[in-house]
Scaffold this motif. Structure first.
Motif, PDB file in Angstrom:
ATOM      1  N   GLN A 230       0.826  -1.208   0.000  1.00 15.51           N
ATOM      2  CA  GLN A 230       0.000   0.000   0.000  1.00 15.51           C
ATOM      3  C   GLN A 230       0.861   1.259   0.000  1.00 15.51           C
ATOM      4  O   GLN A 230       0.560   2.227  -0.700  1.00 15.51           O
ATOM      5  CB  GLN A 230      -0.941  -0.007   1.211  1.00 15.51           C
ATOM      6  N   GLN A 231       1.946   1.230   0.796  1.00 15.05           N
ATOM      7  CA  GLN A 231       2.843   2.380   0.843  1.00 15.05           C
ATOM      8  C   GLN A 231       3.498   2.608  -0.517  1.00 15.05           C
ATOM      9  O   GLN A 231       3.604   3.750  -0.983  1.00 15.05           O
ATOM     10  CB  GLN A 231       3.914   2.159   1.910  1.00 15.05           C
ATOM     11  N   ASN A 232       3.918   1.510  -1.166  1.00 12.90           N
ATOM     12  CA  ASN A 232       4.526   1.635  -2.490  1.00 12.90           C
ATOM     13  C   ASN A 232       3.535   2.168  -3.512  1.00 12.90           C
ATOM     14  O   ASN A 232       3.902   2.952  -4.394  1.00 12.90           O
ATOM     15  CB  ASN A 232       5.076   0.282  -2.948  1.00 12.90           C
ATOM     16  N   LEU A 233       2.274   1.745  -3.404  1.00 16.63           N
ATOM     17  CA  LEU A 233       1.251   2.253  -4.316  1.00 16.63           C
ATOM     18  C   LEU A 233       1.037   3.748  -4.127  1.00 16.63           C
ATOM     19  O   LEU A 233       0.871   4.493  -5.102  1.00 16.63           O
ATOM     20  CB  LEU A 233      -0.071   1.501  -4.100  1.00 16.63           C
ATOM     21  N   LEU A 234       1.043   4.189  -2.856  1.00 16.13           N
ATOM     22  CA  LEU A 234       0.889   5.620  -2.577  1.00 16.13           C
ATOM     23  C   LEU A 234       2.083   6.411  -3.119  1.00 16.13           C
ATOM     24  O   LEU A 234       1.909   7.486  -3.710  1.00 16.13           O
ATOM     25  CB  LEU A 234       0.745   5.846  -1.066  1.00 16.13           C
TER      26      LEU A 234
ATOM     27  N   ILE B  69       4.435   9.950  -7.217  1.00 18.68           N
ATOM     28  CA  ILE B  69       5.495  10.196  -8.205  1.00 18.68           C
ATOM     29  C   ILE B  69       4.893  10.389  -9.588  1.00 18.68           C
ATOM     30  O   ILE B  69       5.325  11.262 -10.357  1.00 18.68           O
ATOM     31  CB  ILE B  69       6.517   9.045  -8.184  1.00 18.68           C
ATOM     32  N   LYS B  70       3.882   9.585  -9.944  1.00 19.67           N
ATOM     33  CA  LYS B  70       3.226   9.753 -11.246  1.00 19.67           C
ATOM     34  C   LYS B  70       2.555  11.119 -11.344  1.00 19.67           C
ATOM     35  O   LYS B  70       2.612  11.774 -12.398  1.00 19.67           O
ATOM     36  CB  LYS B  70       2.198   8.643 -11.450  1.00 19.67           C
ATOM     37  N   ALA B  71       1.929  11.543 -10.248  1.00 22.03           N
ATOM     38  CA  ALA B  71       1.293  12.864 -10.238  1.00 22.03           C
ATOM     39  C   ALA B  71       2.340  13.961 -10.384  1.00 22.03           C
ATOM     40  O   ALA B  71       2.137  14.952 -11.102  1.00 22.03           O
ATOM     41  CB  ALA B  71       0.500  13.049  -8.940  1.00 22.03           C
ATOM     42  N   GLU B  72       3.486  13.780  -9.707  1.00 22.32           N
ATOM     43  CA  GLU B  72       4.574  14.760  -9.807  1.00 22.32           C
ATOM     44  C   GLU B  72       5.107  14.843 -11.234  1.00 22.32           C
ATOM     45  O   GLU B  72       5.328  15.941 -11.766  1.00 22.32           O
ATOM     46  CB  GLU B  72       5.700  14.371  -8.856  1.00 22.32           C
ATOM     47  N   GLU B  73       5.305  13.666 -11.878  1.00 26.03           N
ATOM     48  CA  GLU B  73       5.814  13.660 -13.252  1.00 26.03           C
ATOM     49  C   GLU B  73       4.814  14.289 -14.213  1.00 26.03           C
ATOM     50  O   GLU B  73       5.198  14.997 -15.149  1.00 26.03           O
ATOM     51  CB  GLU B  73       6.132  12.225 -13.687  1.00 26.03           C
ATOM     52  N   SER B  74       3.524  14.027 -13.977  1.00 23.55           N
ATOM     53  CA  SER B  74       2.487  14.628 -14.829  1.00 23.55           C
ATOM     54  C   SER B  74       2.487  16.143 -14.696  1.00 23.55           C
ATOM     55  O   SER B  74       2.359  16.871 -15.693  1.00 23.55           O
ATOM     56  CB  SER B  74       1.119  14.061 -14.438  1.00 23.55           C
ATOM     57  N   GLU B  75       2.664  16.631 -13.462  1.00 23.24           N
ATOM     58  CA  GLU B  75       2.700  18.079 -13.238  1.00 23.24           C
ATOM     59  C   GLU B  75       3.962  18.691 -13.825  1.00 23.24           C
ATOM     60  O   GLU B  75       3.922  19.788 -14.403  1.00 23.24           O
ATOM     61  CB  GLU B  75       2.620  18.368 -11.732  1.00 23.24           C
ATOM     62  N   ARG B  76       5.077  17.996 -13.708  1.00 27.64           N
ATOM     63  CA  ARG B  76       6.320  18.469 -14.321  1.00 27.64           C
ATOM     64  C   ARG B  76       6.144  18.620 -15.837  1.00 27.64           C
ATOM     65  O   ARG B  76       6.564  19.619 -16.429  1.00 27.64           O
ATOM     66  CB  ARG B  76       7.456  17.471 -14.052  1.00 27.64           C
ATOM     67  N   LYS B  77       5.518  17.617 -16.447  1.00 33.16           N
ATOM     68  CA  LYS B  77       5.315  17.650 -17.895  1.00 33.16           C
ATOM     69  C   LYS B  77       4.427  18.822 -18.291  1.00 33.16           C
ATOM     70  O   LYS B  77       4.692  19.513 -19.284  1.00 33.16           O
ATOM     71  CB  LYS B  77       4.694  16.330 -18.347  1.00 33.16           C
ATOM     72  N   ARG B  78       3.354  19.030 -17.511  1.00 32.82           N
ATOM     73  CA  ARG B  78       2.435  20.141 -17.815  1.00 32.82           C
ATOM     74  C   ARG B  78       3.154  21.482 -17.724  1.00 32.82           C
ATOM     75  O   ARG B  78       3.026  22.329 -18.621  1.00 32.82           O
ATOM     76  CB  ARG B  78       1.248  20.115 -16.844  1.00 32.82           C
TER      77      ARG B  78
ATOM     78  N   ASN C 211      12.034   8.021  -1.378  1.00 31.86           N
ATOM     79  CA  ASN C 211      10.805   7.421  -1.896  1.00 31.86           C
ATOM     80  C   ASN C 211      11.052   6.729  -3.228  1.00 31.86           C
ATOM     81  O   ASN C 211      10.566   5.618  -3.474  1.00 31.86           O
ATOM     82  CB  ASN C 211       9.725   8.488  -2.061  1.00 31.86           C
ATOM     83  N   ARG C 212      11.803   7.395  -4.102  1.00 35.82           N
ATOM     84  CA  ARG C 212      12.083   6.798  -5.412  1.00 35.82           C
ATOM     85  C   ARG C 212      12.993   5.577  -5.275  1.00 35.82           C
ATOM     86  O   ARG C 212      12.817   4.577  -5.986  1.00 35.82           O
ATOM     87  CB  ARG C 212      12.709   7.841  -6.341  1.00 35.82           C
ATOM     88  N   VAL C 213      13.975   5.642  -4.372  1.00 34.66           N
ATOM     89  CA  VAL C 213      14.850   4.490  -4.134  1.00 34.66           C
ATOM     90  C   VAL C 213      14.028   3.308  -3.615  1.00 34.66           C
ATOM     91  O   VAL C 213      14.219   2.162  -4.061  1.00 34.66           O
ATOM     92  CB  VAL C 213      15.969   4.844  -3.136  1.00 34.66           C
ATOM     93  N   ALA C 214      13.109   3.568  -2.687  1.00 41.51           N
ATOM     94  CA  ALA C 214      12.266   2.500  -2.137  1.00 41.51           C
ATOM     95  C   ALA C 214      11.398   1.879  -3.223  1.00 41.51           C
ATOM     96  O   ALA C 214      11.223   0.654  -3.266  1.00 41.51           O
ATOM     97  CB  ALA C 214      11.395   3.063  -1.015  1.00 41.51           C
ATOM     98  N   LEU C 215      10.862   2.712  -4.111  1.00 36.63           N
ATOM     99  CA  LEU C 215      10.013   2.220  -5.195  1.00 36.63           C
ATOM    100  C   LEU C 215      10.817   1.337  -6.145  1.00 36.63           C
ATOM    101  O   LEU C 215      10.294   0.369  -6.700  1.00 36.63           O
ATOM    102  CB  LEU C 215       9.408   3.402  -5.956  1.00 36.63           C
ATOM    103  N   LEU C 216      12.095   1.658  -6.322  1.00 33.93           N
ATOM    104  CA  LEU C 216      12.979   0.864  -7.181  1.00 33.93           C
ATOM    105  C   LEU C 216      13.518  -0.380  -6.477  1.00 33.93           C
ATOM    106  O   LEU C 216      14.217  -1.180  -7.092  1.00 33.93           O
ATOM    107  CB  LEU C 216      14.169   1.722  -7.627  1.00 33.93           C
TER     108      LEU C 216
END
Length: 270
Positions: free
Chosen positions: A51-55, A60-69, A238-243
């Motif tokens: 659950q923590q990894n999903l959050l 991170i996906k939301a952050e990347e989407s905002e960065r792209k915008r 967070n990114r290291v944990a996800l990887l």
């Protein structure tokens, strides 16, 4: 011993046997219960981790989407406006102007050019389009070239080509970690030289950043990443944990380094 004595001994033996059976049954039941509780705790821990990894992944996906915008708006809107302004400035007749006004006009055009360049660089860093088009290594190289051009930092890049690109969005997370680490080195380390290398080893791919400035020890990293002003270290963790990777900080009298260890993809040399 008479018949009655033998009978009593038999009863005692039966009683002892029954007690032993009860004790063994109790121990087996207790052991089964403990094992079931242990499995339940393990399942709950695994569920919480998932659950923590999903959050983290969603954030991170939301952050990347905002960065792209933001990158697209900077490039398409702000960049276009600045370019149009520069074009109009070039068409101004400076003949009737005083010398000081002509110099100011030239300075305005120069500053507009610098602004356009900075907007383009920020947009590319936010969007990471080079990495998406040409892969992780070239994305890192492109980012570091721009970093070296705009700062008084000598950078050596030695990236291994044998591991190719990662899958499942791992590329962008590795890129962002390296990007954040480099930005921290620029802002806080007072470094003059930076070396970035990568190599496959023991079913991992290692990325090492080594510089001659002020760095962090592992203990300092563990403390800072929980603070609100933790230099973006929480985002890195967070990114290291996800990887499912490991990040190790080291500092000594000679240099400072950060080692990022990421599980290798299928087909990567061990």
């Amino acid at each position: 011993m008479g018949e009655q004595g033998s009978y009593i001994v038999s009863l005692v033996m039966v009683g002892i046997g029954a007690m032993l059976i009860l004790v063994i049954a109790f121990l087996l039941t207790f052991n089964h219960s403990q094992r079931r509780k242990f499995r339940h705790r393990q399942e709950m821990m695994t569920l919480r981790e998932e659950q923590q990894n999903l959050l983290i992944e969603a954030a991170i996906k939301a952050e990347e989407s905002e960065r792209k915008r933001i990158a697209e708006e900077l490039h398409d809107d702000v960049g276009a406006l600045l370019s149009a302004t520069k074009l109009y400035m070039h068409h101004i007749d400076t003949g009737p102007l005083k010398e000081t006004d002509r110099l100011s006009h030239e300075k305005c055009i120069e500053l507009l050019g610098e602004s356009i360049g900075k907007v383009r660089t920020i947009s590319h860093n936010l969007h990471s389009i080079m990495m998406e088009d040409m892969g992780l290594n070239e994305g890192i190289r492109s980012f570091l070239r721009k970093l070296e051009q705009s700062n008084s930092l000598s950078i050596i890049v030695e990236l291994d080509e044998s591991y190719g690109s990662f899958t499942g969005g791992k590329d962008i997370n590795i890129y962002r970690i390296i990007q954040e680490l480099c930005n921290n080195i620029l802002k806080h380390a007072d470094a003059q030289a930076l070396t970035i290398r990568s190599w496959p080893e023991n079913k991992h791919v290692n990325f090492q950043l080594q510089h001659d400035g002020k760095g962090l020890s592992q203990e300092m990293f563990e403390q800072l990443r929980f603070q609100s002003n933790g230099l973006g270290l929480k985002n890195i963790q967070n990114r290291v944990a996800l990887l499912k990777g490991i990040i190790l900080f080291d500092v000594n009298d000679m240099n400072s380094s950060v080692l990022l260890k990421i599980p290798a993809e299928n087909g990567v040399p061990a």
